[in-house]
Design an enzyme around this catalytic site. Structure first.
Site, PDB file in Angstrom:
ATOM      1  N   VAL A 163      24.610  44.660  72.564  1.00 14.03           N
ATOM      2  CA  VAL A 163      23.817  45.611  71.787  1.00 14.03           C
ATOM      3  C   VAL A 163      23.916  47.001  72.392  1.00 14.03           C
ATOM      4  O   VAL A 163      24.053  48.015  71.693  1.00 14.03           O
ATOM      5  CB  VAL A 163      22.340  45.157  71.715  1.00 14.03           C
ATOM      6  CG1 VAL A 163      21.482  46.227  71.048  1.00 14.03           C
ATOM      7  CG2 VAL A 163      22.228  43.845  70.960  1.00 14.03           C
ATOM      8  N   ALA A 164      23.856  47.079  73.739  1.00 13.10           N
ATOM      9  CA  ALA A 164      23.913  48.380  74.410  1.00 13.10           C
ATOM     10  C   ALA A 164      25.281  49.024  74.282  1.00 13.10           C
ATOM     11  O   ALA A 164      25.403  50.245  74.162  1.00 13.10           O
ATOM     12  CB  ALA A 164      23.553  48.217  75.889  1.00 13.10           C
ATOM     13  N   GLU A 178      25.075  52.054  68.183  1.00  8.63           N
ATOM     14  CA  GLU A 178      24.546  51.959  66.819  1.00  8.63           C
ATOM     15  C   GLU A 178      23.994  53.276  66.311  1.00  8.63           C
ATOM     16  O   GLU A 178      23.795  53.445  65.112  1.00  8.63           O
ATOM     17  CB  GLU A 178      23.469  50.865  66.714  1.00  8.63           C
ATOM     18  CG  GLU A 178      22.211  51.146  67.490  1.00  8.63           C
ATOM     19  CD  GLU A 178      22.270  50.524  68.886  1.00  8.63           C
ATOM     20  OE1 GLU A 178      21.214  50.357  69.484  1.00  8.63           O
ATOM     21  OE2 GLU A 178      23.373  50.213  69.360  1.00  8.63           O
ATOM     22  N   ASP A 216      46.223  76.920  45.237  1.00  7.59           N
ATOM     23  CA  ASP A 216      46.619  77.305  43.887  1.00  7.59           C
ATOM     24  C   ASP A 216      46.396  78.807  43.752  1.00  7.59           C
ATOM     25  O   ASP A 216      45.370  79.334  44.188  1.00  7.59           O
ATOM     26  CB  ASP A 216      45.764  76.544  42.873  1.00  7.59           C
ATOM     27  CG  ASP A 216      46.138  76.877  41.450  1.00  7.59           C
ATOM     28  OD1 ASP A 216      47.294  76.652  41.084  1.00  7.59           O
ATOM     29  OD2 ASP A 216      45.270  77.369  40.714  1.00  7.59           O
TER      30      ASP A 216
END
Length: 868
Positions: A282-283, A287, A329
């Protein structure tokens, strides 16, 4: 049938091949039969993805899947707050991404809306108005000024007929049409003067034509086919983050397995080591990265909006900062897309003089400019005639006032054979004719220069005037000549030739579509930033070259390529040459895509600007599509990623700077979070090798992740841009997130974090596990927060930056430090997070060790500056 070179056939042959009656039109029965064969006169639309399919695609991204895994693990570990936070981030990303894709799908719907709703046709010998979708090849269609052409037509009759084809060709000038067959088969669209194309507009006159193509077989239908099914390119940020997350996923799995195995070898309980490994996973997964990216792009988009540009996709904000080529253009982007009088030459004796509308000669020319046209309203009509009327009006020659003094008696309209227009007016009991037209035609009808009231005419040298006109045309101007004829009022029937011979020359007027004032400086700024600008236009090569030289595009070994030359090249040959070409003239929509693809094949990130339907496929193919908001068509705006609300090319430079700032800040966060994660992983890996107990509990890892990643990460989004943002070359298209020494910094500072966190073991008894773990825990938190303050710039020192230059970061660090004190010194959090209160000496040691990180990072910056 539609592939036939209809412009090369006489009207009779066209009617025969189409099985059409050029006078009575098709019968209702025959029209119904052809409708069942050819289908409705509508452009083919791309199959739209359903909302669930769009959302599903958003949720299967690699980073999102990793976040789902992190949320699951957090839930298993009892960290419901972390799980909810991660899922909220996932949902927000899915909502933003799905919304942007849904809006993008409206491009083809906008293309369909360009089709004319009604068409005037001849069926069974009667003129009727029908739904334009019911037109079929062979139908006889009637057109008048103000109509939208409902299908591709071969003109059979035309009176002063002109159309605006800018949406197809990019040319700002209207096209005068005729009915004669043309000899060359491979003419560009703009040169097929006997054809009218679907979705272009009629600006002048009236005409009749036979339908040669409907629906997807029309020229605009082919553009729709180019747009249909063409997938949008991933932006550089999306490509880099995709590579980053794939590699990170592999690394996280391997590291967790190693930590788990080392713990088992030390005799730690398998259950504890499983939760340690899962907490580490998780670390290790940043996230907060999707949230940081989204917030950075959102704030970037808000900044762009203040500078009159709209980001239709958030990722487009960063993508502009990555471009290496801008394919611009010409019409409406580099120029103002409006005709304007540039030069007036009314001294026939001196070919170099620039006249003004003063004196007898100038006043007569001013009258001719104001009166010899079909303009009725100030803002409606042929762009060239409007420019003449406006310029004359600004010099004091108002058309309405002149008509009261010189009533209009007769008009001999322009036609493509004689290339002249004449208006006859009553003046002082006589009739005066004002004549305008092509210099090569009008000069042959002039015998002298206008004498004026003085009675002595200046010298008249037709050859010198021809040379003047040719020179002006070579500079990209549209040149018109004006003359005057006078006749006594006889009351007899007026014959055109009587008024268009033996004329007195008045002057030459040169018109052009002016270059935007800010464009040359903007192009110079792009060159300074290492970005190559390329002009793409439907104009004649000589006109294109002149404009390119004026704005600073044609220099050194730069080349110009025509659409015909491009068509003769293979994709491989084009890829070899495309890097040297700075101007493309007379190109069609498919060729614009080839240009973009050739640049992308060479690894370039391409921005394409445009405003017409003809630009839409290339806008989608490009890495980043930029449309004009004011003059752009719905198709261009809906297809593009960025819309310039002020149609200002210079705004692109502002957007590029903002895009570079956004990416820099995202990269600073990646540097910060991956360095911090490396430190945490290193602590868990090295401690067992040094015979130390587990230095961090699973709850410690999750707390560090929460306190040091979330708010500090978001604070990075408010960081100002580096001073050299627009003086450095664009990032290499193949450059990874870890380029420019980021991985070295990650390993070096990560190792330093490990050393600083484990150093307390040299002074205290690690058998007192609560005290030891709390010191390691606190040292890591404080060091990472101080690191955030220093990593706000990759080159400037923290002193020159100033602590308060990013107040959000300063406040975040202070609040996070206070939160850490609460965790260490309150009984409730001591129980929840398994910490113990530290003595003043222990906390001072943690703070002192953490402070070492700042001078080390600053020393690294100093060495980097010295090396550069």
């Amino acid at each position: 049938m539609s592939r036939r070179a209809w412009h090369t056939l006489p009207v009779e042959d066209v009617a025969a091949e189409l099985g059409a009656d050029a006078e009575h039109g098709l019968s209702a029965v025959e029209a119904a039969s052809r409708l069942s064969l050819h289908g409705r006169n509508e452009t083919e639309q791309q199959k739209q993805r359903t909302l669930p399919a769009i959302v599903a695609a958003q949720l299967t991204d690699v980073m999102i899947l990793i976040l789902f895994a992190a949320a699951l693990i957090s839930g298993l570990l009892g960290e419901l707050g972390d799980m909810i936070t991660i899922l909220v981030i996932v949902v927000l990303n899915a909502v933003v991404g799905s919304t942007q894709e849904f809006r993008a799908q409206r491009a083809l719907a906008a293309l369909a809306r360009l089709s004319a709703l009604k068409a005037t046709v001849v069926r069974d010998g009667e003129t009727v108005e029908i739904d334009a979708g019911l037109l079929v090849p062979g139908d006889r269609v009637l057109l008048v000024a103000g109509d939208v052409v409902p299908a591709d037509l071969r003109l059979t009759e035309a009176t002063e007929f002109e159309t605006d084809e800018a949406t197809l060709t990019g040319e700002s000038a209207t096209i005068d049409k005729h009915t004669q067959a043309l000899s060359a088969e491979d003419l560009p669209i703009g040169d097929r003067r006997n054809l009218a194309f679907k979705s272009t507009s009629v600006t002048k006159g009236n005409a009749t034509g036979l339908v040669t193509a409907t629906g997807r077989e029309t020229e605009i239908g082919r553009i729709a086919a180019l747009l249909t099914g063409r997938r949008r390119q991933l932006t550089p940020l999306q490509q880099r983050l995709a590579r980053f997350t794939r590699r990170l996923a592999v690394i996280v799995i391997c590291v967790c397995a190693v930590v788990f195995a080392l713990g088992l070898l030390r005799g730690e309980p398998a259950g504890l080591m499983f939760f340690v490994a899962m907490s580490l996973a998780v670390a290790a997964v940043p996230e907060a990265l999707p949230a940081v990216v989204t917030v950075s792009l959102a704030f970037g988009a808000r900044t762009l909006n203040r500078h009159r540009s709209l980001a239709r996709r958030l990722t487009a904000v960063e993508a502009l900062g990555s471009v290496t080529f801008i394919c611009a253009d010409k019409t409406g982007t580099l120029t103002e897309n409006r005709m304007k009088v540039a030069r007036i030459r009314c001294d026939a004796a001196d070919g170099e003089s620039v006249g003004e509308l003063t004196g007898p000669l100038g006043r007569s020319l001013g009258c001719a400019m104001a009166l010899c046209n079909d303009v009725v309203e100030a803002n409606a009509g042929d762009p060239t005639e409007l420019a003449l009327v406006r310029d004359a009006d600004s010099a004091g020659f108002a058309k309405q006032g002149l008509l009261e003094a010189q009533p209009l008696l007769e008009t001999f309209p322009f036609d493509s054979d004689r290339k002249l227009m004449t208006t006859v007016h009553a003046l002082d009991g006589a009739e005066v004719a004002y004549v305008k037209g092509a210099p090569e035609q009008l000069l042959e009808r002039c015998s002298r220069a206008y004498a004026g009231e003085a009675g002595s005419a200046p010298g008249f040298d037709a050859e010198a005037l021809h040379a003047q006109a040719d020179a002006l045309a070579g500079e990209g101007y549209r040149v018109l000549a004006f003359a005057l004829g006078e006749k006594p009022a006889t009351g007899a029937e007026r014959v055109r030739d009587d008024y268009e011979t033996d004329l007195a020359f008045l002057g030459l007027v040169a018109l052009h579509d002016p270059i935007r004032e800010e464009v040359p400086q903007a192009i110079e700024d792009c060159h300074t930033a290492g970005i190559t600008v390329v002009m793409i236009t439907g104009d004649h090569p000589s006109t294109a070259r002149h404009i390119a030289e004026t704005i600073g595009l044609m220099d050194g070994d730069a080349e110009l390529m025509t659409g015909q030359q491009l068509a003769e090249l293979s994709d491989e040959a084009l890829a070899r040459l495309v890097g040297r070409v700075r101007v493309y003239a007379r190109v069609d929509p498919a060729q614009k895509i080839r240009i973009v693809e050739a640049l992308q094949a060479n690894g370039e990130h391409v921005a394409m600007t445009g405003d017409g339907v003809n630009d839409a496929p290339a806008l989608r193919q490009a890495t980043i599509g930029v449309a004009m908001g004011q003059r752009g068509t719905d198709v261009a705006r809906e297809t593009a990623d960025i819309v310039l609300l002020d149609d200002n090319f210079a705004t692109i430079v502002v957007a590029i700077r903002e895009g570079r700032r956004v990416y820099d800040n995202i990269r600073k966060f990646v540097r910060y979070t991956m360095t911090s994660n490396t430190g945490e992983i290193g602590v868990l890996l090295i401690a067992p090798l040094l015979a130390l107990p587990i230095p961090l509990q699973p709850i410690h890892i999750l707390w560090i992740n929460l306190v040091t990643d979330g708010l500090p990460g978001l604070a990075f989004t408010f960081e100002r841009g580096e001073a050299n943002l627009m003086r450095r070359a664009p990032r290499s298209p193949t450059e990874s997130v870890f380029a420019h020494g980021l991985w070295k910094h990650m390993l070096w500072i990560g190792a330093l974090l490990v050393l600083l966190a484990l150093l307390p073991a040299a002074w205290i008894d690690t058998a007192d596990q609560g005290r030891w773990q709390t010191m390691v825990f606190t040292t890591l938190v404080v060091a990472q927060l101080l690191q955030a303050l220093s990593l706000r710039s990759e080159s400037r020192s923290i002193i020159s930056l100033g602590i308060l230059s990013n107040r959000y970061m300063a406040v975040t660090v202070v609040l996070s430090l206070l939160a850490q004190l609460v965790v260490v010194y309150t009984p409730f959090f001591n129980r929840v997070l398994h910490t113990v209160p530290l003595s003043l000496a222990d906390f001072s040691l943690c703070l002192l060790l953490a402070l070492i990180i700042v001078p080390m990072i600053e020393t690294q910056k100093w060495l980097s500056r010295r090396m550069q």
